[in-house]
Design a protein around this motif. Structure first.
Motif, PDB file in Angstrom:
ATOM      1  N   LEU A  91       0.805  -1.224   0.000  1.00 10.00           N
ATOM      2  CA  LEU A  91       0.000   0.000   0.000  1.00 10.00           C
ATOM      3  C   LEU A  91       0.836   1.271   0.000  1.00 10.00           C
ATOM      4  N   ALA A  92       2.124   1.179   0.388  1.00  8.69           N
ATOM      5  CA  ALA A  92       2.961   2.382   0.454  1.00  8.69           C
ATOM      6  C   ALA A  92       3.667   2.607  -0.878  1.00  8.69           C
ATOM      7  N   PRO A  93       4.030   3.876  -1.147  1.00 10.27           N
ATOM      8  CA  PRO A  93       4.842   4.147  -2.320  1.00 10.27           C
ATOM      9  C   PRO A  93       6.166   3.400  -2.203  1.00 10.27           C
ATOM     10  N   LYS A  94       6.745   3.072  -3.358  1.00 10.67           N
ATOM     11  CA  LYS A  94       8.012   2.323  -3.341  1.00 10.67           C
ATOM     12  C   LYS A  94       9.071   3.011  -2.493  1.00 10.67           C
ATOM     13  N   ARG A  95       9.861   2.208  -1.820  1.00  8.76           N
ATOM     14  CA  ARG A  95      11.021   2.640  -1.013  1.00  8.76           C
ATOM     15  C   ARG A  95      10.695   3.420   0.242  1.00  8.76           C
ATOM     16  N   GLN A  96       9.426   3.568   0.596  1.00 13.84           N
ATOM     17  CA  GLN A  96       9.144   4.143   1.913  1.00 13.84           C
ATOM     18  C   GLN A  96       9.004   2.994   2.917  1.00 13.84           C
ATOM     19  N   PRO A  97       9.767   3.070   4.008  1.00 10.19           N
ATOM     20  CA  PRO A  97       9.894   1.882   4.875  1.00 10.19           C
ATOM     21  C   PRO A  97       8.758   1.682   5.867  1.00 10.19           C
ATOM     22  N   TRP A  98       7.492   1.864   5.462  1.00 12.31           N
ATOM     23  CA  TRP A  98       6.377   1.686   6.400  1.00 12.31           C
ATOM     24  C   TRP A  98       6.266   0.247   6.878  1.00 12.31           C
ATOM     25  N   TRP A  99       6.811  -0.691   6.087  1.00  9.21           N
ATOM     26  CA  TRP A  99       6.725  -2.100   6.468  1.00  9.21           C
ATOM     27  C   TRP A  99       7.446  -2.379   7.781  1.00  9.21           C
ATOM     28  N   LEU A 100       8.305  -1.415   8.205  1.00  8.64           N
ATOM     29  CA  LEU A 100       8.976  -1.625   9.492  1.00  8.64           C
ATOM     30  C   LEU A 100       7.974  -1.745  10.647  1.00  8.64           C
ATOM     31  N   ILE A 101       6.773  -1.152  10.458  1.00 10.55           N
ATOM     32  CA  ILE A 101       5.713  -1.328  11.470  1.00 10.55           C
ATOM     33  C   ILE A 101       5.448  -2.825  11.677  1.00 10.55           C
ATOM     34  N   GLY A 102       5.450  -3.558  10.570  1.00  9.62           N
ATOM     35  CA  GLY A 102       5.211  -5.003  10.651  1.00  9.62           C
ATOM     36  C   GLY A 102       6.331  -5.721  11.386  1.00  9.62           C
ATOM     37  N   VAL A 103       7.553  -5.258  11.159  1.00 11.15           N
ATOM     38  CA  VAL A 103       8.699  -5.878  11.829  1.00 11.15           C
ATOM     39  C   VAL A 103       8.622  -5.613  13.334  1.00 11.15           C
ATOM     40  N   ALA A 104       8.324  -4.348  13.689  1.00 12.03           N
ATOM     41  CA  ALA A 104       8.183  -4.009  15.105  1.00 12.03           C
ATOM     42  C   ALA A 104       7.046  -4.816  15.722  1.00 12.03           C
ATOM     43  N   GLY A 105       5.991  -5.022  14.929  1.00 14.25           N
ATOM     44  CA  GLY A 105       4.849  -5.788  15.416  1.00 14.25           C
ATOM     45  C   GLY A 105       5.240  -7.218  15.745  1.00 14.25           C
ATOM     46  N   MET A 106       6.089  -7.784  14.906  1.00 10.15           N
ATOM     47  CA  MET A 106       6.525  -9.161  15.155  1.00 10.15           C
ATOM     48  C   MET A 106       7.319  -9.223  16.454  1.00 10.15           C
ATOM     49  N   LEU A 107       8.171  -8.238  16.655  1.00 12.17           N
ATOM     50  CA  LEU A 107       8.941  -8.174  17.904  1.00 12.17           C
ATOM     51  C   LEU A 107       7.994  -8.059  19.104  1.00 12.17           C
ATOM     52  N   ALA A 108       7.012  -7.158  18.978  1.00 13.82           N
ATOM     53  CA  ALA A 108       6.046  -6.980  20.069  1.00 13.82           C
ATOM     54  C   ALA A 108       5.311  -8.284  20.348  1.00 13.82           C
ATOM     55  N   ALA A 109       4.969  -9.005  19.285  1.00 16.80           N
ATOM     56  CA  ALA A 109       4.245 -10.265  19.474  1.00 16.80           C
ATOM     57  C   ALA A 109       5.071 -11.223  20.326  1.00 16.80           C
ATOM     58  N   PHE A 110       6.359 -11.299  20.055  1.00 19.14           N
ATOM     59  CA  PHE A 110       7.200 -12.203  20.849  1.00 19.14           C
ATOM     60  C   PHE A 110       7.309 -11.742  22.304  1.00 19.14           C
ATOM     61  N   LEU A 111       7.460 -10.435  22.509  1.00 17.44           N
ATOM     62  CA  LEU A 111       7.560  -9.938  23.882  1.00 17.44           C
ATOM     63  C   LEU A 111       6.265 -10.209  24.647  1.00 17.44           C
ATOM     64  N   ILE A 112       5.130  -9.866  24.003  1.00 16.28           N
ATOM     65  CA  ILE A 112       3.847 -10.056  24.688  1.00 16.28           C
ATOM     66  C   ILE A 112       3.605 -11.535  24.973  1.00 16.28           C
TER      67      ILE A 112
END
Ligand code: TRP
Length: 461
Positions: A91-112
């Protein structure tokens, strides 16, 4: 990588299983939201943060920040029909790193999951303790001793947690629709009725009014910056937002599902269950002389006291903890879904392999929380045990930060047209005005509000 990116959404969309009915969507989303957050976290945080004032801020945060972010997340997931990382890439324009939200989410999932699986472990253990009858008492010393014996025993803490992880892993291996939908649909109403019964009992206790006053008469002097941050963190945790869970569930939503209606229903039902848990617990706290600020132990030490007041209390308590375990299972499944789908769709692992890898990582990481009250009791970072640290970092930092970026993404990148098409199902529903109001919140209000609360709560200024 880029080639894969641009086709990820649509392609995956065809291959994915979805929820089979409108009611299934509501039940599964509710199944994610309702869990130990209502029965365990809400009462103990309310008790530890001064009662009614905390509750008031929590409700405001849910309305002003929680609901808009939840609608945003579900909309994004349904639009791209992929895991959070691929969704944001698509959904984001090319090369904008919004997908990092997903990476942070994965980290949060493991912590929680690391601390959550331990609390679920206590619930499982309490099913058996309840059967033996040893904890059925209104004497704080007895119930506190029973709880402490459990959490300070390293072997019990670990084994129960492994049991929980194996159990959840087994359910996940069955797949999205069957596994999640079937469990959550049927049993919620029973939990609801049992909570109603507990409330009735608790309200008949001597100091019921004192408990109600604690819960509903705000003392504004107790609302500090860190109380506000904790309340906002709870709002994120409760609605399962800020880390991609709702994005993932959104990707299973049907196109004719009314997103605003679903989120408002989920939020109301979730709040209602938390309130019932609070009304069941606080009158007992004051009547039997428990400390409202007992912390994570609160529910485990007070609930037996309430059940000790009713005929058949022992067996009803068994039922209560079984249902709490089931509610927690629905929430855990939704948490696990994030890393599993990411590992499956991004790294090409089969679903069973992704599930096993997630469980394996949790066995290792979760042990640090399971042992927080025994072998690792003296191991502290920033003055907190691993259990407390994982909880603090996920709820008060990663989830709100995720919320900021999700709101900014929808408000400034995705745009009002697509958002309003999503909330109105391409103009079929009369949600236009609502979509515009929510969009305004997402664009201007929510991100700023979350940021100020975070910075102030974390003492940046
Ligand atoms: N909302 C759940 C509860 O109250 C916990 C949960 C499930 C969650 N999925 C989540 C929390 C995602 C944060 C993010 O128990």
């Amino acid at each position: 990588m880029n080639e894969k990116t641009s086709t990820a959404g649509p392609k995956l969309g065809l291959a994915r299983a979805g929820f089979s009915s409108g009611f299934g969507v509501l039940a599964a989303t509710l199944g994610s939201a309702v869990g130990l957050g209502n029965i365990w976290k809400f009462p103990y945080l309310t008790g530890a943060n001064g009662g009614a004032g905390f509750l008031l801020v929590y409700v405001l945060a849910t309305l002003l920040v929680g609901l808009p972010v939840m609608m945003a997340e579900i909309s994004l997931g349904r639009a791209a029909k992929a895991n959070p990382i691929s969704t944001l890439q698509a959904l984001a324009p090319k090369r904008q790193p919004w997908w990092l939200i997903g990476v942070a989410g994965m980290l949060a999932a493991f912590l929680i999951l690391s601390f959550y699986s331990e609390v679920v472990a206590w619930v499982f253990a309490y099913v058996f303790k309840a059967m033996r009858g040893s904890i059925l008492s209104s004497d704080p010393q007895v119930t506190e001793a029973a709880f402490n014996a459990l959490i300070s025993d390293p072997l019990q803490s670990l084994l129960w947690q492994w049991g929980v992880l194996v159990f959840i892993g087994g359910i996940l291996l069955l797949g999205v629709t069957k596994g999640i939908e079937a469990m959550t649909k049927k049993l919620m109403p029973i939990l609801f009725l049992l909570l109603l019964l507990l409330c009735a009992v608790s309200l008949s206790l001597d100091k019921a009014l004192q408990g109600l006053a604690f819960l509903f008469q705000p003392d504004f002097s107790k609302i500090t910056a860190s109380v506000v941050l904790t309340a906002m963190g709870l709002a994120f945790f409760k609605l399962s937002i800020g880390m991609g869970t709702m994005m993932t569930y959104g990707s299973y939503f049907r196109d004719d599902q009314n997103i605003p209606l679903t989120t408002v229903r989920v939020m109301s039902a979730d709040l209602c269950i938390s309130m019932l848990a609070g009304i069941a617990i606080f009158p007992a706290v004051f009547t039997f002389g428990f400390a409202p600020a007992a912390g994570p132990a609160l529910v485990f030490i007070t609930i037996p006291a309430v059940f000790s007041q009713i005929p058949m209390g022992q067996w009803l308590m068994v039922v209560f903890f079984v249902l709490a375990a089931i509610a927690a299972t629905g929430a855990m499944l939704s948490l696990m879904e994030v890393p599993v789908v990411i590992l499956h769709e991004r790294l090409g692992l089969s679903r069973p392999k992704a599930t096993l890898l997630t469980i394996g990582l949790l066995v290792v990481l979760g042990a640090s929380c399971a042992l927080s009250n025994s072998a690792l009791a003296d191991f502290k970072l920033f003055g907190m045990s691993m259990f407390d640290l994982f909880d603090f970092v996920s709820s008060n930092i990663i989830l709100p930060a995720g919320g900021i970026f999700i709101a900014l993404f929808v408000g400034w990148v995705w745009g009002v047209d697509k958002f309003s098409r999503s909330l109105t199902n391409h103009g079929q529903l009369h949600n236009q005005k609502l979509a515009q109001a929510v969009f305004f919140l997402l664009r201007y209000v929510s991100p700023a509000l979350i940021l100020v609360v975070m910075l102030k709560g974390l003492k940046f200024f």
